[in-house]
Design an enzyme around this catalytic site. Structure first.
Site, PDB file in Angstrom:
ATOM      1  N   CYS A   2      38.826 -32.725 -22.400  1.00  0.00           N
ATOM      2  CA  CYS A   2      39.820 -32.025 -23.208  1.00  0.00           C
ATOM      3  C   CYS A   2      39.146 -31.337 -24.393  1.00  0.00           C
ATOM      4  O   CYS A   2      38.129 -31.793 -24.889  1.00  0.00           O
ATOM      5  CB  CYS A   2      40.859 -33.004 -23.737  1.00  0.00           C
ATOM      6  SG  CYS A   2      41.692 -33.958 -22.467  1.00  0.00           S
ATOM      7  N   LYS A 600      33.172 -29.525 -17.871  1.00  0.00           N
ATOM      8  CA  LYS A 600      31.765 -29.344 -18.219  1.00  0.00           C
ATOM      9  C   LYS A 600      31.198 -30.593 -18.874  1.00  0.00           C
ATOM     10  O   LYS A 600      30.104 -31.045 -18.550  1.00  0.00           O
ATOM     11  CB  LYS A 600      31.628 -28.145 -19.163  1.00  0.00           C
ATOM     12  CG  LYS A 600      30.202 -27.862 -19.631  1.00  0.00           C
ATOM     13  CD  LYS A 600      29.335 -27.376 -18.499  1.00  0.00           C
ATOM     14  CE  LYS A 600      27.972 -26.925 -18.983  1.00  0.00           C
ATOM     15  NZ  LYS A 600      27.093 -26.556 -17.865  1.00  0.00           N
TER      16      LYS A 600
END
EC number: 2.6.1.16
Length: 605
Positions: A2, A600
């Protein structure tokens, strides 16, 4: 995973939040939202499932404010939806909260404290904002005291929290545990972010936060306290990155840009870590600690794990030190028997990988020395390890890692050379790493200049297949794992990398007409064996592609690599795999940079 952003003291809060969230898109997300307050009695909550572009359209022109928080959500508790998107709101609409992490005991907290509350979402985050509200309204605590009390109930949960109180609209309340958050220091304003890239256009000076700390942020004031409520003094660090480095420029996708940057990354590492004579420039204390080790343990996840497999071969061949490579999520809860004097090397692009950090915390508890090799200065693992070496690869935005992988291998080669020389290993003395990295850089350039060739191969062999296999032996096997992962990540092809000698032990049963099998051949002692394996699958109808070093090439080979030292061939053989994955994804019409369901930076376990 997040992304979190916040700002106080800027009239342009909405654009700052939206632009910041866009810069965090690479972390992966499925929904997004912002809350802003103009301090004149007007506030706005806007949430949307989907991309930041969708959120921006929903925000429109009417939403404005000088203080606000924003979030990109990657679903952990509850499906992707507007209701589950952040910010989450207390029942009375007073408190707004964004959160990265996982609250392990949220069900118990609901039953103990909030059994009378009707929840509007499925998230663990809503439990926290409702608790803060409960402690303020029912117990008369201040917002800060209620926030602190709530944090004290969360046990070992991971969190990065950013809280706003509608009745104190210029204040941001911040807390973290196992999840990255930074405070950006401005003049007359301050910002909060989970990654400095989000706010580099606002400031380049940031304060790191440590686990258990709480911060009260106002436009002209930042107060950090520890778990006991005692004040903490800390100086900001400066991020020496031009915001333009994180832009795509003329490239259609970040991944292609980052593939193209690899030759210069090799040259940059040589400039930073090698002197004019080609001798490594490595901290003496680090070398002393490495010399004292009887075994190295490389701990990593995903692509970094694959880089570690190559690194292990470098440390063993150049420094003659036994080296093991472990998946961090497995090592964290299944620690193997260790040698008497272990040394740990953590490979992590972001420096925030939750599984690797869990191992590092255990390593620190056992008082073993450690090194983090990362691309991000002042990241959590870089702060908490004994030593740190930076990759100097520049921001890597695409979810599928490319230049960080090759940088990790190159830096391990330099470190292995340094250690080998320090312990009088002839192989290390003879290994001209400066010259070899120069050859690698030139070889990479020749490969990335042949993009049309790789697009043609991708269209022919991979575009319409449901599965693909990458095979090799030794270092080529390690690269097979990485190149298969690249195809899997961004083109959604069921791709597997495995040791070619294992073909006959089961996998060959999956070979049928036109099944793509990519063989990597860069090691002289196993070249014939891998070719034999390729002939076996070709006889069963497979469509074979060969990636072969020039010195081992034969008529009919598909991709010819420039010749470099066999120990560094992974730096070249991976590039065709990166480009094949890129062009397969591109020609499928997929989002190359932001593949589905992936993040990522994996900051939760």
């Amino acid at each position: 995973m997040c992304g979190i952003v916040g700002v106080t003291g800027k009239d342009s809060a909405v654009s700052i939040l939206l632009n910041g969230l866009e810069k965090l898109e690479y972390r992966g997300y499925d929904s997004a939202g912002i809350y802003v307050n103009d301090q004149d009695g007007h506030d706005y909550l806007v949430k949307e499932k989907g991309r930041i572009d969708d959120l921006r359209k929903e925000v429109g022109e009417a939403v404005h404010g000088s203080t606000g928080i924003g979030h990109t959500r990657w679903a952990t508790h509850g499906e992707p939806s507007v209701a589950n998107a952040h910010p989450q709101v207390s029942a009375d609409g007073r408190f707004y909260l964004v959160h990265n992490g996982v609250i392990e005991n949220f069900e118990d907290l609901k039953q103990t404290y909030l059994s009378d509350v009707t929840f509007k979402s499925q998230t663990d985050t809503e439990v926290i904002v409702q608790l803060v509200d409960r402690f303020v309204t029912k117990e008369g605590l201040s917002t800060l005291a209620a926030f602190r009390k709530t944090l004290g109930l969360l046990g070992h949960s991971s969190y990065g929290f950013l809280l706003m109180d509608k009745e104190d609209p210029d204040t941001l309340y911040v807390a973290k545990n196992k999840s990255p958050l930074l405070i950006g220091v401005g003049e007359g304003f301050n910002v909060v972010c989970s990654d400095s890239l989000a706010m580099l256009d606002q400031t380049k000076d940031f304060l790191e936060l440590h686990d258990g700390e709480i911060v009260v942020v106002k436009p002209d004031e930042i107060k950090i306290t520890n778990q006991a409520g005692e004040p903490v003094e800390r100086k900001p660090f400066h991020v020496d990155i031009d915001a333009a480095q994180a832009d795509k420029g003329t490239y259609p996708f970040y991944m292609l840009k980052e593939i193209d940057e690899q030759p210069n990354v090799m040259r940059k590492l040589s400039q930073v870590y090698l002197n004019d004579a080609g001798d490594p420039i490595i901290n003496d204390d680090l070398l002393t600690a490495l010399k004292a080790a009887d075994r190295l343990y490389i701990v990593a996840a995903g692509t970094s794990y694959h880089a570690g497999l190559v690194g292990a071969k470098l440390f063993e061949s150049l420094a003659n030190v036994p080296t093991e490579v472990h998946v961090s999520s497995e090592f964290a809860y299944n620690q193997p028997l260790l040698s008497a004097h272990p040394f740990f090397i953590f490979l992590t692009q972001s420096g925030e990988t939750a599984d690797s950090r869990e191992v590092l915390l255990n390593v620190n508890d056992q008082h073993f020395p450690s090194l983090t090799i990362t691309n991000v200065p002042n990241s959590t693992l870089s702060r908490e390890a004994t030593y740190t070496l930076l990759l100097h690869a520049g921001p890597e935005i695409a979810v599928a890692s490319t230049k960080a992988y090759t940088a990790q291998i190159a830096l391990q080669a330099i470190l292995a050379k340094a250690l080998g020389v320090a312990v009088d290993q002839p192989a290390a003395t003879a290994f001209d790493v400066k010259q070899q990295l120069a050859l690698v850089a030139n070889g990479m350039q020749s490969l990335v200049d042949e993009k049309a060739t790789f697009e043609k191969i991708a269209k022919s062999a991979l575009l319409n297949t449901p599965n693909a296999f990458y095979i090799g032996r030794g270092l080529d096997y390690a690269v097979s794992l990485e190149t298969a992962l690249k195809l899997k990540e961004i083109s959604y092809v069921q791709a597997e990398g495995f040791a070619s000698g294992e073909l006959k032990h089961g996998t060959i049963a999956l070979i049928e007409k036109d099944t793509p099998v990519i063989g990597i051949i860069t090691q002289k002692n196993t070249a014939g064996l891998t070719r034999s394996n390729l002939q076996e699958v070709a006889a069963r109808g497979a469509k074979t592609v060969t990636i072969v070093t020039d010195s081992l090439a034969k008529d009919g080979d598909t991709v010819i690599l420039p010749t470099v030292d066999e120990r560094l061939t992974a730096l070249l053989s991976v590039v065709p795999g990166q480009l094949l994955a890129y062009y397969t994804s591109l020609n499928k019409g997929l989002d190359v940079d932001k593949p589905r369901n992936l993040a990522k930076s994996v900051t939760v376990e």
